[in-house]
Design a protein around this motif. Structure first.
Motif, PDB file in Angstrom:
ATOM      1  N   MET A   1       0.976  -1.198  -0.008  1.00  0.00           N
ATOM      2  CA  MET A   1       0.035   0.109   0.111  1.00  0.00           C
ATOM      3  C   MET A   1       0.807   1.290   0.014  1.00  0.00           C
ATOM      4  SD  MET A   1      -3.054  -0.993   2.644  1.00  0.00           S
ATOM      5  CE  MET A   1      -1.928  -1.253   4.010  1.00  0.00           C
ATOM      6  N   THR A   2       0.292   2.321  -0.447  1.00  0.00           N
ATOM      7  CA  THR A   2       1.083   3.420  -0.571  1.00  0.00           C
ATOM      8  C   THR A   2       0.334   4.520   0.407  1.00  0.00           C
ATOM      9  OG1 THR A   2      -0.195   4.404  -2.392  1.00  0.00           O
ATOM     10  CG2 THR A   2       2.145   3.277  -2.727  1.00  0.00           C
ATOM     11  N   GLY A   3       1.324   5.484   0.866  1.00  0.00           N
ATOM     12  CA  GLY A   3       0.328   6.592   1.907  1.00  0.00           C
ATOM     13  C   GLY A   3       1.386   7.558   2.125  1.00  0.00           C
ATOM     14  N   THR A   4       0.958   8.846   2.727  1.00  0.00           N
ATOM     15  CA  THR A   4       1.739  10.027   3.071  1.00  0.00           C
ATOM     16  C   THR A   4       1.928   9.800   4.631  1.00  0.00           C
ATOM     17  OG1 THR A   4       0.628  11.032   1.197  1.00  0.00           O
ATOM     18  CG2 THR A   4       1.666  12.435   2.841  1.00  0.00           C
ATOM     19  N   VAL A   5       3.105  10.349   5.003  1.00  0.00           N
ATOM     20  CA  VAL A   5       3.463  10.528   6.126  1.00  0.00           C
ATOM     21  C   VAL A   5       3.239  11.947   6.663  1.00  0.00           C
ATOM     22  CG1 VAL A   5       5.418  10.692   7.781  1.00  0.00           C
ATOM     23  CG2 VAL A   5       5.656   9.260   6.138  1.00  0.00           C
ATOM     24  N   VAL A   6       1.936  11.439   7.930  1.00  0.00           N
ATOM     25  CA  VAL A   6       1.329  12.710   8.390  1.00  0.00           C
ATOM     26  C   VAL A   6       1.851  13.362   9.817  1.00  0.00           C
ATOM     27  CG1 VAL A   6      -0.797  12.248   7.081  1.00  0.00           C
ATOM     28  CG2 VAL A   6      -0.551  11.455   9.290  1.00  0.00           C
ATOM     29  N   LYS A   7       2.461  12.256  10.201  1.00  0.00           N
ATOM     30  CA  LYS A   7       3.298  12.704  11.610  1.00  0.00           C
ATOM     31  C   LYS A   7       4.446  11.755  11.878  1.00  0.00           C
ATOM     32  CE  LYS A   7       2.503  13.935  16.383  1.00  0.00           C
ATOM     33  NZ  LYS A   7       1.544  13.979  17.506  1.00  0.00           N
ATOM     34  N   SER A   8       5.663  12.409  12.507  1.00  0.00           N
ATOM     35  CA  SER A   8       6.758  11.851  12.551  1.00  0.00           C
ATOM     36  C   SER A   8       7.212  12.157  14.007  1.00  0.00           C
ATOM     37  CB  SER A   8       8.153  12.143  11.713  1.00  0.00           C
ATOM     38  OG  SER A   8       9.241  11.565  12.022  1.00  0.00           O
ATOM     39  N   THR A   9       7.467  11.086  14.838  1.00  0.00           N
ATOM     40  CA  THR A   9       7.824  11.290  16.167  1.00  0.00           C
ATOM     41  C   THR A   9       9.420  10.894  16.498  1.00  0.00           C
ATOM     42  OG1 THR A   9       7.255   9.004  16.934  1.00  0.00           O
ATOM     43  CG2 THR A   9       5.677  10.733  16.877  1.00  0.00           C
ATOM     44  N   GLY A  10       9.996  10.400  15.559  1.00  0.00           N
ATOM     45  CA  GLY A  10      11.270   9.943  15.655  1.00  0.00           C
ATOM     46  C   GLY A  10      11.539   8.417  15.523  1.00  0.00           C
ATOM     47  N   SER A  11      10.561   7.826  16.134  1.00  0.00           N
ATOM     48  CA  SER A  11      10.706   6.197  16.346  1.00  0.00           C
ATOM     49  C   SER A  11       9.331   5.576  15.469  1.00  0.00           C
ATOM     50  CB  SER A  11      10.665   5.987  17.661  1.00  0.00           C
ATOM     51  OG  SER A  11       9.489   6.444  18.258  1.00  0.00           O
ATOM     52  N   TRP A  12       8.214   6.198  15.355  1.00  0.00           N
ATOM     53  CA  TRP A  12       7.051   5.922  14.788  1.00  0.00           C
ATOM     54  C   TRP A  12       6.542   6.971  13.843  1.00  0.00           C
ATOM     55  CZ3 TRP A  12       4.911   1.288  15.248  1.00  0.00           C
ATOM     56  CH2 TRP A  12       5.395   0.312  16.050  1.00  0.00           C
ATOM     57  N   TYR A  13       5.973   6.431  12.713  1.00  0.00           N
ATOM     58  CA  TYR A  13       5.477   7.371  11.813  1.00  0.00           C
ATOM     59  C   TYR A  13       4.041   7.073  11.412  1.00  0.00           C
ATOM     60  CZ  TYR A  13      10.406   7.634  11.034  1.00  0.00           C
ATOM     61  OH  TYR A  13      11.893   7.912  11.118  1.00  0.00           O
ATOM     62  N   VAL A  14       3.086   8.037  11.563  1.00  0.00           N
ATOM     63  CA  VAL A  14       1.737   8.124  11.258  1.00  0.00           C
ATOM     64  C   VAL A  14       1.628   8.079   9.611  1.00  0.00           C
ATOM     65  CG1 VAL A  14      -0.568   8.817  11.600  1.00  0.00           C
ATOM     66  CG2 VAL A  14       1.008   8.747  13.613  1.00  0.00           C
ATOM     67  N   VAL A  15       1.082   7.038   9.106  1.00  0.00           N
ATOM     68  CA  VAL A  15       0.773   7.074   7.567  1.00  0.00           C
ATOM     69  C   VAL A  15      -0.596   7.035   7.207  1.00  0.00           C
ATOM     70  CG1 VAL A  15       1.337   6.104   5.440  1.00  0.00           C
ATOM     71  CG2 VAL A  15       3.244   6.172   7.378  1.00  0.00           C
ATOM     72  N   ARG A  16      -1.076   7.960   6.498  1.00  0.00           N
ATOM     73  CA  ARG A  16      -2.379   7.877   5.952  1.00  0.00           C
ATOM     74  C   ARG A  16      -2.483   7.166   4.810  1.00  0.00           C
ATOM     75  NH1 ARG A  16      -3.750  13.086   6.142  1.00  0.00           N
ATOM     76  NH2 ARG A  16      -5.071  13.009   7.931  1.00  0.00           N
ATOM     77  N   ASP A  17      -3.294   6.228   4.605  1.00  0.00           N
ATOM     78  CA  ASP A  17      -3.240   5.131   3.602  1.00  0.00           C
ATOM     79  C   ASP A  17      -4.067   6.065   2.199  1.00  0.00           C
ATOM     80  OD1 ASP A  17      -4.150   3.257   1.837  1.00  0.00           O
ATOM     81  OD2 ASP A  17      -4.963   1.929   3.368  1.00  0.00           O
ATOM     82  N   HIS A  18      -3.559   5.958   1.128  1.00  0.00           N
ATOM     83  CA  HIS A  18      -4.196   6.554  -0.086  1.00  0.00           C
ATOM     84  C   HIS A  18      -5.442   6.191  -0.619  1.00  0.00           C
ATOM     85  CE1 HIS A  18      -0.049   8.582  -1.506  1.00  0.00           C
ATOM     86  NE2 HIS A  18      -0.392   9.244  -0.275  1.00  0.00           N
ATOM     87  N   ALA A  19      -5.603   4.950  -0.176  1.00  0.00           N
ATOM     88  CA  ALA A  19      -6.787   4.225  -0.773  1.00  0.00           C
ATOM     89  C   ALA A  19      -7.930   4.359   0.083  1.00  0.00           C
ATOM     90  CB  ALA A  19      -6.399   2.742  -1.056  1.00  0.00           C
TER      91      ALA A  19
END
Length: 309
Positions: A1-19
């Motif tokens: 799947m592809t998505g856009t990183v909407v938040k970065s905490t340095g160790s974890w990333y929140v990704v919004r799924d494009h689909a």
């Protein structure tokens, strides 16, 4: 799947799924290296990534295994790792720099370093002069002069006050249909402006915070907010310093539009515009075609002086 990183905490990333537009709390598979660039953060808000859901983990988690090539980014020197850079945000349609002439005063050096960085990566930039509700008559007159200086250079400017609402509608119109970075020093009123632009901010950040390490909205980490469908605003922590990255001194003048227009008129093709004879840039300063504060910023960057000035 592809998505856009909407938040970065340095160790974890929140990704919004494009689909599906669902959010996934993701970690990296291995380490990413960026060719020719040492960075303290392998991924930045705005990055487009390929990921897969982690079947062994919690629902909504995933593993990022690929980053798509960036079309642009805003970058600065890392304040934690010497010789490293930090990517503020990637894949931007524009950048808005919030500045103030008082409480606190933003220096020309900081403004011009931001604009030079935006120029280097072909990111349109607008200056937002905030807190105008506290300016006395004399400071308002000075503000008009500063706005004129940057507008003559080709940069749009706006006046704003989150407290009175002045300029908020104009900024909102600028955002429409774009991915925008909102940046500036701490204390310039950036968060208050964002609250005025995104009235249901707490609701929007709560959804993202559910997947990150923070339970409430802060500007400790960069975060992409959905203003409305198709319109995104990237909020960043206040920037104290903005050291230039990967920029050769011989090319620096190319990122000042008013200097770039004169470069082919210098006597020497490798002119540094400091004390060389027949320099069209220095002549432009003397004749008022190039504003002295902008030229002073150029000299400061050329000398690699304290980037907060």
């Amino acid at each position: 799947m592809t998505g856009t990183v909407v938040k970065s905490t340095g160790s974890w990333y929140v990704v919004r799924d494009h689909a599906t537009l669902h959010l996934h709390r993701c970690r990296l598979r291995g380490r990413f290296k960026h060719k020719g660039l040492k960075v303290s953060n392998p991924l930045a808000v705005g990055d487009v990534v390929a990921f897969e859901t982690d079947e062994t983990g919690d629902a909504g988690t995933g593993i990022i295994d690929h980053i798509e090539p960036r079309r642009n980014y805003i970058i600065r020197r890392s304040v934690h790792k010497a010789e490293h850079a930090h990517i503020v945000a990637a894949n931007l349609d524009q950048a808005l720099l919030v500045v103030t002439l008082a409480s606190p005063a933003t220096s020309f050096g900081f403004i011009d370093r931001f604009l030079v960085t935006a120029e280097a990566y072909s990111i349109p930039a607008t200056l937002i002069f905030n807190k105008v509700d506290i300016y006395e008559e004399e400071l308002m007159e000075y503000l008009g002069q500063i706005q004129n200086m940057y507008q003559r250079t080709g940069y749009p400017t706006l006046r704003s006050s989150a407290h009175t609402g002045e300029g908020v509608a104009d900024i909102d119109a600028l955002l429409d249909g774009k991915t925008t970075l909102l940046s500036g020093h701490s204390g310039v009123g950036k968060s208050t402006l964002i609250n005025a632009l995104v009235p249901d901010l707490d609701l929007k950040t709560a959804e993202i915070s559910e997947y990150s390490d923070k339970g409430r909205h802060t500007t400790t980490f960069a975060e992409m907010l959905e203003v409305r469908p198709g319109t995104y605003l990237i909020d960043t922590p206040g920037i104290k310093e903005l050291g230039l990255v990967d920029m050769k001194k011989g090319e620096l003048a190319h990122f000042f539009p008013e200097m770039r227009a004169l470069l082919n008129q210098c006597r020497y093709h490798n002119c540094r515009h400091v004390e060389e004879p027949g320099c069209a840039v220095r002549e432009g300063v003397e004749k008022g075609r190039i504003a002295l504060p902008r030229y002073d910023s150029y000299l400061s960057m050329l000398a690699d002086e304290d980037n907060r000035r």
